[in-house]
Design a protein around this motif. Structure first.
Motif, PDB file in Angstrom:
ATOM      1  N   ALA A 185       0.841  -1.197   0.000  1.00 17.81           N
ATOM      2  CA  ALA A 185       0.000   0.000   0.000  1.00 17.81           C
ATOM      3  C   ALA A 185       0.877   1.248   0.000  1.00 17.81           C
ATOM      4  CB  ALA A 185      -0.913  -0.004   1.228  1.00 17.81           C
ATOM      5  N   ASP A 186       0.380   2.309  -0.608  1.00 17.06           N
ATOM      6  CA  ASP A 186       1.114   3.574  -0.649  1.00 17.06           C
ATOM      7  C   ASP A 186       0.904   4.401   0.611  1.00 17.06           C
ATOM      8  OD1 ASP A 186       2.131   3.089  -3.195  1.00 17.06           O
ATOM      9  OD2 ASP A 186       0.364   3.925  -4.175  1.00 17.06           O
ATOM     10  N   LEU A 187      -0.224   4.197   1.301  1.00 19.69           N
ATOM     11  CA  LEU A 187      -0.533   4.952   2.512  1.00 19.69           C
ATOM     12  C   LEU A 187      -0.823   3.975   3.644  1.00 19.69           C
ATOM     13  CD1 LEU A 187      -1.195   7.522   4.090  1.00 19.69           C
ATOM     14  CD2 LEU A 187      -3.502   7.462   3.107  1.00 19.69           C
ATOM     15  N   LEU A 188      -0.080   4.114   4.742  1.00 22.03           N
ATOM     16  CA  LEU A 188      -0.250   3.261   5.913  1.00 22.03           C
ATOM     17  C   LEU A 188      -0.776   4.099   7.063  1.00 22.03           C
ATOM     18  CD1 LEU A 188       3.109   1.235   5.864  1.00 22.03           C
ATOM     19  CD2 LEU A 188       0.965   0.723   4.679  1.00 22.03           C
ATOM     20  N   LEU A 189      -1.899   3.677   7.651  1.00 20.95           N
ATOM     21  CA  LEU A 189      -2.464   4.319   8.835  1.00 20.95           C
ATOM     22  C   LEU A 189      -2.186   3.409  10.024  1.00 20.95           C
ATOM     23  CD1 LEU A 189      -5.953   5.466   7.455  1.00 20.95           C
ATOM     24  CD2 LEU A 189      -3.752   6.647   7.311  1.00 20.95           C
ATOM     25  N   LEU A 190      -1.389   3.873  10.961  1.00 13.77           N
ATOM     26  CA  LEU A 190      -0.928   3.045  12.072  1.00 13.77           C
ATOM     27  C   LEU A 190      -1.509   3.560  13.381  1.00 13.77           C
ATOM     28  CD1 LEU A 190       2.844   2.789  11.048  1.00 13.77           C
ATOM     29  CD2 LEU A 190       0.927   1.348  10.314  1.00 13.77           C
ATOM     30  N   ASP A 191      -2.257   2.701  14.068  1.00 13.85           N
ATOM     31  CA  ASP A 191      -2.886   3.079  15.326  1.00 13.85           C
ATOM     32  C   ASP A 191      -1.993   2.636  16.485  1.00 13.85           C
ATOM     33  OD1 ASP A 191      -4.616   3.813  17.338  1.00 13.85           O
ATOM     34  OD2 ASP A 191      -6.387   2.917  16.409  1.00 13.85           O
ATOM     35  N   ILE A 219       2.902   7.742   5.679  1.00 14.18           N
ATOM     36  CA  ILE A 219       2.420   7.160   6.933  1.00 14.18           C
ATOM     37  C   ILE A 219       1.659   8.204   7.735  1.00 14.18           C
ATOM     38  CG2 ILE A 219       3.160   6.298   9.203  1.00 14.18           C
ATOM     39  CD1 ILE A 219       5.371   4.752   7.853  1.00 14.18           C
ATOM     40  N   CYS A 220       0.578   7.764   8.350  1.00  8.89           N
ATOM     41  CA  CYS A 220      -0.131   8.567   9.346  1.00  8.89           C
ATOM     42  C   CYS A 220      -0.254   7.710  10.595  1.00  8.89           C
ATOM     43  CB  CYS A 220      -1.511   8.990   8.843  1.00  8.89           C
ATOM     44  SG  CYS A 220      -2.434  10.025  10.015  1.00  8.89           S
ATOM     45  N   VAL A 221       0.172   8.242  11.748  1.00  7.11           N
ATOM     46  CA  VAL A 221       0.154   7.470  12.982  1.00  7.11           C
ATOM     47  C   VAL A 221      -0.690   8.166  14.035  1.00  7.11           C
ATOM     48  CG1 VAL A 221       2.435   6.456  12.588  1.00  7.11           C
ATOM     49  CG2 VAL A 221       2.251   8.546  13.926  1.00  7.11           C
TER      50      VAL A 221
END
Length: 266
Positions: A185-191, A219-221
């Protein structure tokens, strides 16, 4: 190698936002979890979502990835409206997310966990198995090679044959990250990718995430550890009571005394 494992098809930085959120709102009964929230995730950088507990950070992730349907607002990925699309369709577009609980297949090996995350496998289609078995076999070898490459990248290459249930918690967190990377994936959302980790492991995880971004991904965390936010992120978005209050560089956000008072509950 590590560089190959981290690389993706996404842009390396700058340009138009990869994902935009415009006026999202979501209410659960009498609770307004997200209200009129707007933000943009620009390619090739790490954006951190911070704020006090109950600020709406995870709900925002759920709205972006189709696990909740917004009451208002739009979500666009690469310019296309993906608002309220099913999660599996959003994932196929190149947007992957993690959860606070790891969601691993505990009785499967580390290698098997990564293999099932690989997208678009020809062997999943019955017709391909019967009509083009040689292509399926060739593709399976490539998926296995790629999965082993990703496991080596996160430091689990020698644990590939171990069941997930036998891995330490830190190793399970790394395996969850490996699964996301393997999705290409090009965009990873990490919680909360560093939650529950001992201080000695956190720098390793942060280094991996920076290498993933350097390889062309975004990335968005969601993160509560402000030291992690300062050491990892390029941009910070501050949420409170479901609303975006401020955004800026980590230094700018952390220098704002008003935001510090909200975050610390004072």
């Amino acid at each position: 190698n590590g560089g190959a494992a981290a690389s993706g098809a996404g842009p390396a930085g700058g340009g138009e936002p990869l994902l935009t959120v415009d006026g999202l709102a979501k209410r659960f009964g009498g609770v307004q979890a997200v209200q009129e929230s707007s933000l943009a995730l620009r390619p090739g950088r790490v954006t951190a979502l911070i704020g006090p507990n109950g600020a709406g950070k995870t709900t925002l992730f759920n709205l972006v990835t189709g696990f909740h349907v917004p009451d208002a607002g739009r979500v666009r990925y690469r310019g296309a409206d993906i608002t309220a699309r099913p999660p599996y369709r959003i994932a196929r577009l190149g947007l992957a997310r993690s959860f606070q609980d790891l969601r691993l297949f505990m009785r499967m090996t580390a290698l098997e966990n990564v293999l099932v995350a690989r997208p678009g496998q020809r062997g999943e289609r019955l017709a391909a198995l019967f009509l083009t078995p040689w292509r399926v076999a060739r593709e399976e070898r490539e998926h296995r090679r790629r999965a082993m490459e990703v496991l080596a990248f996160v430091g689990l290459g020698e644990r590939a044959g171990e069941r997930a249930e036998n891995l330490s918690y830190a190793e399970q967190k790394l395996l969850a990250l490996a699964r996301l990377i393997a999705m290409d994936a090009d965009l990873l959302l990490l919680d909360e990718p560093t939650s529950g980790l001992d201080p000695a492991t956190i720098p390793h995880v942060l280094g991996l995430l920076r290498r993933v971004v350097d390889g062309g991904r975004t990335i968005c965390v969601i993160e509560h550890n402000l030291e992690v936010v300062k050491g990892l992120s390029d941009w910070v978005v501050f949420l409170d009571q479901g609303r975006v209050l401020a955004e800026g560089t980590p230094d700018e956000i952390m220098a704002d005394r008003r935001l510090a008072e909200i975050y610390l509950g004072r």
